[in-house]
Every structure is written in C-alpha cells, then in structure tokens.
Write an enzyme that holds these catalytic residues in place. Structure first.
Site, PDB file in Angstrom:
ATOM      1  N   GLY A  12       0.820  -1.221   0.000  1.00  0.00           N
ATOM      2  CA  GLY A  12       0.000   0.000   0.000  1.00  0.00           C
ATOM      3  C   GLY A  12       0.842   1.254   0.000  1.00  0.00           C
ATOM      4  O   GLY A  12       0.604   2.183   0.764  1.00  0.00           O
ATOM      5  N   ALA A  13       1.817   1.288  -0.919  1.00  0.00           N
ATOM      6  CA  ALA A  13       2.832   2.363  -0.838  1.00  0.00           C
ATOM      7  C   ALA A  13       2.666   3.455  -1.889  1.00  0.00           C
ATOM      8  O   ALA A  13       3.509   4.330  -1.976  1.00  0.00           O
ATOM      9  CB  ALA A  13       4.233   1.750  -0.961  1.00  0.00           C
ATOM     10  N   SER A  14       1.589   3.421  -2.645  1.00  0.00           N
ATOM     11  CA  SER A  14       1.508   4.426  -3.714  1.00  0.00           C
ATOM     12  C   SER A  14       1.154   5.807  -3.181  1.00  0.00           C
ATOM     13  O   SER A  14       1.301   6.804  -3.878  1.00  0.00           O
ATOM     14  CB  SER A  14       0.501   3.985  -4.782  1.00  0.00           C
ATOM     15  OG  SER A  14      -0.738   3.734  -4.178  1.00  0.00           O
ATOM     16  N   ASN A  90       1.961  -2.273   5.420  1.00  0.00           N
ATOM     17  CA  ASN A  90       1.387  -0.945   5.635  1.00  0.00           C
ATOM     18  C   ASN A  90      -0.044  -0.819   5.098  1.00  0.00           C
ATOM     19  O   ASN A  90      -0.806   0.021   5.576  1.00  0.00           O
ATOM     20  CB  ASN A  90       2.293   0.094   4.949  1.00  0.00           C
ATOM     21  CG  ASN A  90       1.639   1.446   4.827  1.00  0.00           C
ATOM     22  OD1 ASN A  90       1.572   2.207   5.800  1.00  0.00           O
ATOM     23  ND2 ASN A  90       1.114   1.771   3.638  1.00  0.00           N
ATOM     24  N   SER A 142      -1.790   0.668  14.788  1.00  0.00           N
ATOM     25  CA  SER A 142      -2.379   1.985  15.057  1.00  0.00           C
ATOM     26  C   SER A 142      -2.601   2.164  16.549  1.00  0.00           C
ATOM     27  O   SER A 142      -2.836   1.186  17.278  1.00  0.00           O
ATOM     28  CB  SER A 142      -3.733   2.098  14.344  1.00  0.00           C
ATOM     29  OG  SER A 142      -4.444   3.238  14.804  1.00  0.00           O
ATOM     30  N   TYR A 155     -11.757  -1.642  12.997  1.00  0.00           N
ATOM     31  CA  TYR A 155     -10.366  -1.175  12.810  1.00  0.00           C
ATOM     32  C   TYR A 155      -9.534  -1.481  14.072  1.00  0.00           C
ATOM     33  O   TYR A 155      -8.398  -1.967  13.988  1.00  0.00           O
ATOM     34  CB  TYR A 155     -10.408   0.324  12.529  1.00  0.00           C
ATOM     35  CG  TYR A 155      -9.086   0.961  12.161  1.00  0.00           C
ATOM     36  CD1 TYR A 155      -8.517   0.755  10.902  1.00  0.00           C
ATOM     37  CD2 TYR A 155      -8.412   1.788  13.059  1.00  0.00           C
ATOM     38  CE1 TYR A 155      -7.313   1.360  10.553  1.00  0.00           C
ATOM     39  CE2 TYR A 155      -7.219   2.396  12.722  1.00  0.00           C
ATOM     40  CZ  TYR A 155      -6.672   2.183  11.462  1.00  0.00           C
ATOM     41  OH  TYR A 155      -5.472   2.783  11.133  1.00  0.00           O
ATOM     42  N   ALA A 157     -10.032  -3.824  16.288  1.00  0.00           N
ATOM     43  CA  ALA A 157      -9.793  -5.273  16.381  1.00  0.00           C
ATOM     44  C   ALA A 157      -8.675  -5.680  15.423  1.00  0.00           C
ATOM     45  O   ALA A 157      -7.794  -6.476  15.770  1.00  0.00           O
ATOM     46  CB  ALA A 157     -11.075  -6.030  16.053  1.00  0.00           C
ATOM     47  N   ILE A 188      -2.066  10.849  11.855  1.00  0.00           N
ATOM     48  CA  ILE A 188      -1.065  11.230  10.860  1.00  0.00           C
ATOM     49  C   ILE A 188      -1.791  11.850   9.664  1.00  0.00           C
ATOM     50  O   ILE A 188      -2.841  11.341   9.235  1.00  0.00           O
ATOM     51  CB  ILE A 188      -0.268   9.977  10.386  1.00  0.00           C
ATOM     52  CG1 ILE A 188       0.308   9.187  11.585  1.00  0.00           C
ATOM     53  CG2 ILE A 188       0.826  10.363   9.379  1.00  0.00           C
ATOM     54  CD1 ILE A 188       1.330   9.907  12.448  1.00  0.00           C
TER      55      ILE A 188
HETATM   56  P1  NAP Z   1      -4.091   5.858   2.900  1.00  0.00           P
HETATM   57  O1  NAP Z   1      -3.542   7.161   2.473  1.00  0.00           O
HETATM   58  O2  NAP Z   1      -5.559   5.596   2.765  1.00  0.00           O
HETATM   59  O3  NAP Z   1      -3.254   4.698   2.189  1.00  0.00           O
HETATM   60  C1  NAP Z   1      -3.579   3.359   2.378  1.00  0.00           C
HETATM   61  C2  NAP Z   1      -2.898   2.567   1.302  1.00  0.00           C
HETATM   62  O4  NAP Z   1      -3.177   1.178   1.485  1.00  0.00           O
HETATM   63  C3  NAP Z   1      -3.403   2.932  -0.088  1.00  0.00           C
HETATM   64  O5  NAP Z   1      -2.315   3.037  -0.971  1.00  0.00           O
HETATM   65  C4  NAP Z   1      -4.282   1.732  -0.474  1.00  0.00           C
HETATM   66  O6  NAP Z   1      -4.313   1.461  -1.860  1.00  0.00           O
HETATM   67  C5  NAP Z   1      -3.511   0.628   0.227  1.00  0.00           C
HETATM   68  N1  NAP Z   1      -4.325  -0.573   0.378  1.00  0.00           N
HETATM   69  C6  NAP Z   1      -5.461  -0.739   1.057  1.00  0.00           C
HETATM   70  N2  NAP Z   1      -5.880  -1.999   0.940  1.00  0.00           N
HETATM   71  C7  NAP Z   1      -4.977  -2.638   0.158  1.00  0.00           C
HETATM   72  C8  NAP Z   1      -4.844  -3.955  -0.327  1.00  0.00           C
HETATM   73  N3  NAP Z   1      -5.767  -4.894  -0.053  1.00  0.00           N
HETATM   74  N4  NAP Z   1      -3.785  -4.279  -1.076  1.00  0.00           N
HETATM   75  C9  NAP Z   1      -2.843  -3.362  -1.380  1.00  0.00           C
HETATM   76  N5  NAP Z   1      -2.912  -2.087  -0.962  1.00  0.00           N
HETATM   77  C10 NAP Z   1      -3.963  -1.735  -0.197  1.00  0.00           C
HETATM   78  O7  NAP Z   1      -3.807   5.603   4.447  1.00  0.00           O
HETATM   79  P2  NAP Z   1      -2.535   5.925   5.349  1.00  0.00           P
HETATM   80  O8  NAP Z   1      -2.977   6.911   6.346  1.00  0.00           O
HETATM   81  O9  NAP Z   1      -1.335   6.197   4.544  1.00  0.00           O
HETATM   82  O10 NAP Z   1      -2.408   4.536   6.124  1.00  0.00           O
HETATM   83  C11 NAP Z   1      -1.317   3.635   5.951  1.00  0.00           C
HETATM   84  C12 NAP Z   1      -1.320   2.658   7.123  1.00  0.00           C
HETATM   85  O11 NAP Z   1      -1.135   3.397   8.335  1.00  0.00           O
HETATM   86  C13 NAP Z   1      -2.651   1.907   7.282  1.00  0.00           C
HETATM   87  O12 NAP Z   1      -2.413   0.596   7.679  1.00  0.00           O
HETATM   88  C14 NAP Z   1      -3.337   2.666   8.401  1.00  0.00           C
HETATM   89  O13 NAP Z   1      -4.266   1.878   9.090  1.00  0.00           O
HETATM   90  C15 NAP Z   1      -2.148   3.064   9.259  1.00  0.00           C
HETATM   91  N6  NAP Z   1      -2.403   4.193  10.142  1.00  0.00           N
HETATM   92  C16 NAP Z   1      -2.742   5.411   9.650  1.00  0.00           C
HETATM   93  C17 NAP Z   1      -2.960   6.465  10.536  1.00  0.00           C
HETATM   94  C18 NAP Z   1      -3.314   7.843  10.087  1.00  0.00           C
HETATM   95  O14 NAP Z   1      -3.648   8.690  10.938  1.00  0.00           O
HETATM   96  N7  NAP Z   1      -3.282   8.168   8.808  1.00  0.00           N
HETATM   97  C19 NAP Z   1      -2.845   6.240  11.914  1.00  0.00           C
HETATM   98  C20 NAP Z   1      -2.510   4.980  12.376  1.00  0.00           C
HETATM   99  C21 NAP Z   1      -2.283   3.968  11.486  1.00  0.00           C
HETATM  100  P3  NAP Z   1      -5.611   1.847  -2.747  1.00  0.00           P
HETATM  101  O15 NAP Z   1      -5.537   3.337  -2.889  1.00  0.00           O
HETATM  102  O16 NAP Z   1      -5.391   1.113  -4.006  1.00  0.00           O
HETATM  103  O17 NAP Z   1      -6.808   1.372  -1.979  1.00  0.00           O
END
Ligand code: NAP
Length: 247
Positions: A12-14, A90, A142, A155, A157, A188
């Site tokens: 999920g790194a794009s 991620n 998280s 989430y 769980a 974040i």
């Molecule tokens: P984000 O901007 O929504 O990015 C999530 C990424 O995960 C997207 O690139 C998405 O791709 C990818 N993804 C989701 N399901 C996938 C799958 N089945 N296979 C491959 N890729 C998948 O969210 P983020 O905030 O960067 O979150 C990244 C990680 O940090 C997550 O695990 C999230 O729970 C955790 N986190 C975030 C926060 C925060 O405040 N932002 C806090 C705590 C933890 P698509 O665009 O193709 O769906």
C-alpha cells in the site's frame, strides 16, 4: 542507517504513509518495491520521484488480501533481487460505523484488509527470511489498536490483532534472527484522516502533547530504525509514534 539487506517491500505504498516510508528508505540506500492495488499512476509517479532523487525503486501490483497474488509478488521479488531483506505491512483501510450499525461485512472487510493481509505477509516473509538467515518485518498497526475508538471496533480489532500477531511471529522467528515489530501511529496527515471535519481534527490535536497531527515521514523514520541493524536486539516490540497522545 545500517542495513544488512538491500531491498524492502512496502504494501500500500503508492500514497500516504506508505509512500513516505518508500521515499525515506530509498534515500537510505534500500531498493524499494512499491506495492499498489488500484492506482498505477501514483505508484509510477513515486517510482520516478525516487529515481530522480538517485534512489532505486520498482513497482509491483497486487491486492494484499489475495494470498495467491501476495505470494506471487514475493516470489517475483526474490527472483529479481535474490532476497527479500525487509517487509513493511502498511496496506490498510477504515470503514467506520458505530458498532450497533456495523454489518458483518463492514467488520470482516476491515479485518481482511488490515489483519489478514498482514498475516499473509508475515508468514511468507518468515519462510523466505528463515532460508536466507536474516530479515526484519515492521507492521503498521495503530494507536486505535491500543486504546480503541468509537465507530472503529472493526479497525481497533484489526490493529490490536496485528500487535498480538506480530509478537507471536517474533517468537517464531527469533531463533533464526528474524525480527517482527509494530509501529502504532497516532493521528497522521494522510487521505485516511483528511475526511475528518476541521473541528474534530482540532479537538483531537488539542489532546496531543505535541499539539499537531504527525507526518508520514515521521512514521517512516521509526520504520527505518526498526528495520535497520540499529534495532538488532528489538523484536516483538510496539513503537508508538503519536506525539505523546498515548504513553
Ligand atoms: P491511505 O492514504 O488511505 O493509504 C492506504 C494505502 O493502502 C493505499 O495506498 C491503499 O491502496 C492501500 N491498500 C489498502 N488496501 C490494500 C490492499 N488490499 N492491497 C494493497 N494495498 C492496499 O492511508 P494511510 O494513512 O497512509 O495509512 C497507511 C497505514 O497506516 C494503514 O495501515 C493505516 O491503518 C495506518 N495508520 C494510519 C494512521 C493515520 O492517521 N493516517 C494512523 C494509524 C495507522 P488503494 O488506494 O489502491 O486502496
């Protein structure tokens, strides 16, 4: 940073935190494999940005909840580079609803995306890393997996499960020196938190000792440390990156 290996796969790194992790690790000299599921244009742009900055990057498409695709991707990486040094699980989603209104599918889809994908990644990485005799995995859980949240029982769980599961993998991988750790980010800045209303964001921020949401690169620094040899005696640990919100 000191790394014994040469490459890393970030699921999920794009965009978001994953993209920031990719940029930071590439800057530190690792070849980064950028996994995307649905937006090749974002993954390609990130690859180009990393290459222009002098780093090495490759793009790999798979859905992290799909066992066959995930396994194939890991095989492709090992065939190309001869190893999988590091993995960052991620990829993740939210689907918030108060629990009484949450359908079973709302619950299981989040468990699949966050926890099951992480299980597949950890299991397959452990098989590869045991054979090569080194490796380190960081799972992005998280703060919600530590403290819970209203509207997020699915989430919470999934992320709490990631923490417990990582400790189990750490116990299984330890004898071969394979380390599994978790990072628990607080709030974040990313697409995941962008939807929050301004007043809610301000209310959250007012409870954070550092007074603001964190940045993806601040999570990335912690990931780099936990992958690197500087944390060689740390396994099964949970590193909080939350501005002091939960200590
Ligand atoms: P984000 O901007 O929504 O990015 C999530 C990424 O995960 C997207 O690139 C998405 O791709 C990818 N993804 C989701 N399901 C996938 C799958 N089945 N296979 C491959 N890729 C998948 O969210 P983020 O905030 O960067 O979150 C990244 C990680 O940090 C997550 O695990 C999230 O729970 C955790 N986190 C975030 C926060 C925060 O405040 N932002 C806090 C705590 C933890 P698509 O665009 O193709 O769906």
């Amino acid at each position: 940073m000191k790394f014994s290996g040469k490459n890393v796969l970030i699921t999920g790194a794009s965009k978001g935190i994953g993209a920031e992790i990719a940029k930071v690790l590439a800057k530190m000299g690792l070849k980064v494999w950028i996994n995307y599921r649905s937006k090749p244009e974002l993954a390609d742009a990130l690859q180009q940005e990393i290459r222009e900055a002098g780093g090495e990057a490759a793009v790999i498409c798979f859905d992290a909840t799909n066992e066959e695709q995930f396994v194939e991707a890991l095989n492709a990486i090992v065939s190309a580079d001869g190893e999988l040094s590091y993995l960052v699980n991620n990829a993740g989603i939210t689907n918030d609803k108060l629990s009484m209104r949450m359908k079973l599918e709302d619950f299981t889809s989040v468990i699949d995306a966050n926890l099951t994908s992480c299980f597949i990644g950890c299991r397959e990485a452990l098989k590869i890393m045991r054979k090569q005799g080194f490796g380190s995995v960081v799972n992005i859980a998280s703060i919600i997996g530590e403290i819970g949240n209203l509207g997020q029982c699915n989430y919470a769980a999934s992320k709490g499960g990631m923490i417990a599961m990582s400790k189990s993998f750490a116990k299984e991988g330890g004898s071969k020196g394979i380390r599994f750790n978790c990072i628990t980010p607080g709030f974040i800045e990313s697409d995941m938190t962008k939807e929050l209303k301004e007043e809610i964001k301000n209310a959250y921020a007012s409870n954070i000792p550092l007074g603001r949401f964190g940045k993806g690169e601040e999570v990335a620094g912690a990931v780099a440390f936990l992958l690197s040899d500087y944390s060689s005696y740390i396994s099964g640990e949970v590193l909080k990156v939350n501005g002091g919100l939960y200590m």
